[in-house]
Scaffold this motif. Structure first.
Motif, PDB file in Angstrom:
ATOM      1  N   UNK A 139      -8.896   1.822  -4.595  1.00  0.00           N
ATOM      2  CA  UNK A 139      -8.141   2.468  -5.665  1.00  0.00           C
ATOM      3  C   UNK A 139      -6.695   1.994  -5.606  1.00  0.00           C
ATOM      4  N   UNK A 140      -6.097   1.879  -6.778  1.00  0.00           N
ATOM      5  CA  UNK A 140      -4.727   1.390  -6.880  1.00  0.00           C
ATOM      6  C   UNK A 140      -3.888   2.319  -7.750  1.00  0.00           C
ATOM      7  N   UNK A 141      -2.572   2.199  -7.601  1.00  0.00           N
ATOM      8  CA  UNK A 141      -1.636   2.951  -8.430  1.00  0.00           C
ATOM      9  C   UNK A 141      -0.324   2.195  -8.512  1.00  0.00           C
ATOM     10  N   UNK A 142       0.644   2.801  -9.178  1.00  0.00           N
ATOM     11  CA  UNK A 142       1.988   2.213  -9.270  1.00  0.00           C
ATOM     12  C   UNK A 142       2.943   3.062  -8.440  1.00  0.00           C
ATOM     13  N   UNK A 143       3.801   2.397  -7.660  1.00  0.00           N
ATOM     14  CA  UNK A 143       4.813   3.152  -6.929  1.00  0.00           C
ATOM     15  C   UNK A 143       6.021   3.410  -7.829  1.00  0.00           C
TER      16      UNK A 143
ATOM     17  N   UNK B 101      -4.142  -6.766 -10.168  1.00  0.00           N
ATOM     18  CA  UNK B 101      -5.141  -5.865  -9.587  1.00  0.00           C
ATOM     19  C   UNK B 101      -6.331  -6.653  -9.030  1.00  0.00           C
ATOM     20  N   UNK B 102      -6.809  -7.603  -9.816  1.00  0.00           N
ATOM     21  CA  UNK B 102      -7.968  -8.408  -9.411  1.00  0.00           C
ATOM     22  C   UNK B 102      -7.643  -9.241  -8.182  1.00  0.00           C
ATOM     23  N   UNK B 103      -6.474  -9.871  -8.180  1.00  0.00           N
ATOM     24  CA  UNK B 103      -6.088 -10.708  -7.043  1.00  0.00           C
ATOM     25  C   UNK B 103      -5.907  -9.881  -5.777  1.00  0.00           C
ATOM     26  N   UNK B 104      -5.223  -8.725  -5.893  1.00  0.00           N
ATOM     27  CA  UNK B 104      -5.033  -7.853  -4.736  1.00  0.00           C
ATOM     28  C   UNK B 104      -6.380  -7.384  -4.178  1.00  0.00           C
ATOM     29  N   UNK B 105      -7.308  -7.066  -5.076  1.00  0.00           N
ATOM     30  CA  UNK B 105      -8.629  -6.605  -4.650  1.00  0.00           C
ATOM     31  C   UNK B 105      -9.333  -7.663  -3.822  1.00  0.00           C
TER      32      UNK B 105
ATOM     33  N   UNK C 172      -2.089  -0.427  -3.161  1.00  0.00           N
ATOM     34  CA  UNK C 172      -3.357   0.175  -2.761  1.00  0.00           C
ATOM     35  C   UNK C 172      -3.114   1.622  -2.351  1.00  0.00           C
ATOM     36  N   UNK C 173      -3.951   2.547  -2.836  1.00  0.00           N
ATOM     37  CA  UNK C 173      -3.794   3.963  -2.510  1.00  0.00           C
ATOM     38  C   UNK C 173      -5.101   4.532  -1.944  1.00  0.00           C
ATOM     39  N   UNK C 174      -5.139   5.828  -1.740  1.00  0.00           N
ATOM     40  CA  UNK C 174      -6.293   6.574  -1.240  1.00  0.00           C
ATOM     41  C   UNK C 174      -6.588   6.199   0.209  1.00  0.00           C
ATOM     42  N   UNK C 175      -7.847   5.987   0.573  1.00  0.00           N
ATOM     43  CA  UNK C 175      -8.222   5.710   1.949  1.00  0.00           C
ATOM     44  C   UNK C 175      -9.064   4.443   2.017  1.00  0.00           C
ATOM     45  N   UNK C 176      -9.258   3.922   3.230  1.00  0.00           N
ATOM     46  CA  UNK C 176     -10.136   2.773   3.461  1.00  0.00           C
ATOM     47  C   UNK C 176     -11.064   3.170   4.601  1.00  0.00           C
ATOM     48  N   UNK C 177     -12.160   3.828   4.268  1.00  0.00           N
ATOM     49  CA  UNK C 177     -13.050   4.355   5.297  1.00  0.00           C
ATOM     50  C   UNK C 177     -14.489   3.914   5.042  1.00  0.00           C
ATOM     51  N   UNK C 178     -15.368   4.315   5.939  1.00  0.00           N
ATOM     52  CA  UNK C 178     -16.774   3.939   5.810  1.00  0.00           C
ATOM     53  C   UNK C 178     -17.411   4.416   4.527  1.00  0.00           C
ATOM     54  N   UNK C 179     -16.905   5.520   3.985  1.00  0.00           N
ATOM     55  CA  UNK C 179     -17.460   6.053   2.750  1.00  0.00           C
ATOM     56  C   UNK C 179     -17.124   5.232   1.526  1.00  0.00           C
ATOM     57  N   UNK C 180     -16.256   4.230   1.675  1.00  0.00           N
ATOM     58  CA  UNK C 180     -15.851   3.391   0.554  1.00  0.00           C
ATOM     59  C   UNK C 180     -16.570   2.050   0.535  1.00  0.00           C
ATOM     60  N   UNK C 181     -17.469   1.824   1.473  1.00  0.00           N
ATOM     61  CA  UNK C 181     -18.054   0.482   1.564  1.00  0.00           C
ATOM     62  C   UNK C 181     -19.508   0.519   2.017  1.00  0.00           C
ATOM     63  N   UNK C 182     -20.215  -0.584   1.732  1.00  0.00           N
ATOM     64  CA  UNK C 182     -21.551  -0.804   2.283  1.00  0.00           C
ATOM     65  C   UNK C 182     -21.441  -1.946   3.288  1.00  0.00           C
ATOM     66  N   UNK C 183     -21.924  -1.704   4.496  1.00  0.00           N
ATOM     67  CA  UNK C 183     -21.842  -2.713   5.543  1.00  0.00           C
ATOM     68  C   UNK C 183     -23.161  -2.771   6.305  1.00  0.00           C
ATOM     69  N   UNK C 184     -23.484  -3.965   6.806  1.00  0.00           N
ATOM     70  CA  UNK C 184     -24.738  -4.182   7.525  1.00  0.00           C
ATOM     71  C   UNK C 184     -24.467  -4.900   8.839  1.00  0.00           C
TER      72      UNK C 184
ATOM     73  N   UNK D 240       0.857  -1.196   0.000  1.00  0.00           N
ATOM     74  CA  UNK D 240       0.000   0.000   0.000  1.00  0.00           C
ATOM     75  C   UNK D 240       0.888   1.239   0.000  1.00  0.00           C
ATOM     76  N   UNK D 241       0.265   2.417  -0.107  1.00  0.00           N
ATOM     77  CA  UNK D 241       1.032   3.667  -0.080  1.00  0.00           C
ATOM     78  C   UNK D 241       1.180   4.222   1.333  1.00  0.00           C
ATOM     79  N   UNK D 242       0.617   3.566   2.322  1.00  0.00           N
ATOM     80  CA  UNK D 242       0.593   4.077   3.691  1.00  0.00           C
ATOM     81  C   UNK D 242       1.977   4.077   4.338  1.00  0.00           C
ATOM     82  N   UNK D 243       2.319   5.196   4.968  1.00  0.00           N
ATOM     83  CA  UNK D 243       3.553   5.296   5.747  1.00  0.00           C
ATOM     84  C   UNK D 243       3.208   5.428   7.229  1.00  0.00           C
ATOM     85  N   UNK D 244       2.507   6.489   7.594  1.00  0.00           N
ATOM     86  CA  UNK D 244       2.036   6.649   8.968  1.00  0.00           C
ATOM     87  C   UNK D 244       0.932   7.694   9.001  1.00  0.00           C
TER      88      UNK D 244
END
Length: 234
Positions: free
Chosen positions: A186-190, A158-162, A197-209, A71-75
């Motif tokens: 969302x994905x990109x190339x370093x 991309x498909x496998x990582x997803x 994996x780039x961008x964020x992973x938050x509630x706005x990116x998913x549907x959950x029940x 992923x692109x995450x550092x801290x």
């Protein structure tokens, strides 16, 4: 640091060390003062939304790091609502990759003749072009290759990582009795051309029940990580 651009929910800065800083905002997408994670414009401001999105993103990125998923995450600095990331280039002008575990949303609207609402899906992966003007159209592997957006081999990665990433998130939500219906990544190339994996992973990116009831995106952070009160200002 150098200002790069302002997005709908984050401001982006370039740091002296070559990495980037994402500053999360309390602005959220929606229309007429109503929150909608799928909308293409900012509709309102929700106090605490930026911090909630960052806390969830940090939580999930650290889970992925434990499994050596790129992923692109550092801290992150929760107090300042900032996330440090490595630089990455997007595919074309941007792709969104959706992993679907149940038939809801646009999948149901398109395939409702054959699919039933809430029908179980086997980690179905769908790619769409980030193109507000054309309604983010879905696109397949061959078209992506022919248009020079990514190669067939990259599509496979991309498909496998997803699938792997989505299952990690699904499993974490399940620990709290929450079921993931679908998630947008969302994905990109370093700099080494590795797909990450780039961008964020938050509630706005998913549907959950939970217990058959839809969980509002901003409630996910509270359910997973503890109470986080929010105040809505239109």
């Amino acid at each position: 640091m150098k200002y790069v651009y302002s997005g709908k929910t984050k401001d982006v800065y370039e740091l002296e060390d070559g990495n980037y800083l994402l500053k999360f905002k309390d602005d959220v997408t929606g229309e007429d003062g109503v929150f909608d994670p799928g909308a293409n414009s900012v509709g309102l401001s929700i106090e605490g939304a930026g911090k909630a999105g960052l806390k969830l993103s940090q939580f999930f990125f650290e889970k992925l790091k434990e499994q050596n998923i790129p992923t692109h995450f550092v801290d992150a600095n929760i107090k300042e609502k900032e996330m440090k990331v490595v630089p990455a280039t997007v595919f074309g002008q941007g792709l969104e990759v959706i992993c679907r575990f149940r038939a809801v949303g646009s999948f149901l609207r398109r395939y409702g003749r054959y699919a039933k609402e809430g029908q179980h899906l086997d980690s179905f992966v769908e790619v769409t072009l980030k193109d507000d003007e054309r309604g983010d159209p879905p696109i397949g592997r061959d078209a992506l290759h022919m248009l020079g957006i990514l190669t067939k081999e990259e599509y496979g990665i991309l498909k496998n990582l997803t699938k792997v990433i989505s299952q990690v998130i699904k499993d974490e939500l399940a620990k709290k009795g929450i079921e993931l219906y679908d998630i947008k990544l969302e994905f990109g190339r370093n700099e080494n051309d590795q797909i990450i994996l780039i961008d964020e992973i938050s509630g706005g990116n998913m549907r959950a029940y939970k217990d058959g009831e839809y969980v509002h995106p901003l409630e996910l952070e509270k359910l997973l990580l503890g109470p986080s009160p929010v105040t809505i200002t239109k």
